[in-house]
Design a protein around this motif. Structure first.
Motif, PDB file in Angstrom:
ATOM      1  N   PHE A 208      25.513   2.308  28.798  1.00 31.92           N
ATOM      2  CA  PHE A 208      25.712   0.927  28.370  1.00 31.92           C
ATOM      3  C   PHE A 208      24.572   0.035  28.849  1.00 31.92           C
ATOM      4  O   PHE A 208      24.003  -0.745  28.075  1.00 31.92           O
ATOM      5  N   VAL A 209      24.196   0.161  30.100  1.00 30.14           N
ATOM      6  CA  VAL A 209      23.120  -0.654  30.666  1.00 30.14           C
ATOM      7  C   VAL A 209      21.788  -0.345  29.971  1.00 30.14           C
ATOM      8  O   VAL A 209      21.036  -1.264  29.618  1.00 30.14           O
TER       9      VAL A 209
ATOM     10  N   CYS B  42      21.810  -1.940  26.505  1.00 33.01           N
ATOM     11  CA  CYS B  42      21.654  -3.399  26.591  1.00 33.01           C
ATOM     12  C   CYS B  42      20.208  -3.780  26.856  1.00 33.01           C
ATOM     13  O   CYS B  42      19.681  -4.715  26.249  1.00 33.01           O
TER      14      CYS B  42
ATOM     15  N   SER C  82      21.910  -9.338  27.714  1.00 35.49           N
ATOM     16  CA  SER C  82      22.659  -9.138  28.949  1.00 35.49           C
ATOM     17  C   SER C  82      23.898  -8.286  28.687  1.00 35.49           C
ATOM     18  O   SER C  82      24.509  -8.376  27.614  1.00 35.49           O
ATOM     19  N   THR C  83      24.288  -7.499  29.669  1.00 31.67           N
ATOM     20  CA  THR C  83      25.522  -6.718  29.553  1.00 31.67           C
ATOM     21  C   THR C  83      26.731  -7.628  29.367  1.00 31.67           C
ATOM     22  O   THR C  83      27.699  -7.252  28.707  1.00 31.67           O
TER      23      THR C  83
END
Length: 111
Positions: free
Chosen positions: A52-53, A56, A62-63
Motif C-alpha cells: 500500500f505504501v 501510494c 498520501s496514504t
C-alpha cells in the motif's frame, strides 16, 4: 471510530496512473510488488501495508487519501483530497486531470 481503506479509490487511481502500461511493467517500476498483486488491488482487494505504501508513493499521494474514518490518523490535506478526487474522476480525460493537478500543485507551491 474504526478506519478502513477506500479500495475503490485506490484501484481507480492505480488504473489511471498506469494508463496503457501493462501490470508487469508497473510492478517493475514500483519495485517489490508483483503484477498479480497489482491485479488484485485493481479488482478491489486490500493490499498489505508495505505494498500500500509503495503504491501510494508511486501514485504520488498520501496514504491518508485512502483512509475512511479514524480521526486519530489526522486530517487529509485539501490538496490531497482534491487531487485524489480528480484522479478518480471518470468524466474528464486523463490529460485534463493531469493539467488540473499541475495547476493545483502550482497554486499550493506559490503560497
Amino acid at each position: 471510530m474504526e478506519s478502513t481503506l477506500n479500495t475503490e479509490l485506490l484501484a481507480t487511481m492505480l488504473k489511471d496512473k498506469r494508463g496503457n502500461k501493462g501490470l508487469r511493467a508497473i510492478a517493475q517500476e514500483i519495485g517489490g510488488v508483483s503484477f498479480a498483486t497489482l491485479s488484485r488491488i485493481e479488482q478491489g482487494k486490500i493490499p498489505d501495508v508495505d505494498t500500500f505504501v509503495k503504491i501510494c508513493k508511486w501514485i504520488g499521494v498520501s496514504t491518508d487519501t485512502f483512509i475512511i474514518g479514524g480521526e486519530e490518523l489526522g486530517e487529509v490535506s485539501t490538496k490531497d483530497m482534491v487531487i485524489a478526487h480528480l484522479r478518480a474522476e471518470k468524466v474528464l480525460s486523463k490529460d485534463t486531470v493531469n493539467m488540473l493537478v499541475k495547476m493545483i500543485d502550482m497554486a499550493y507551491n506559490s503560497k
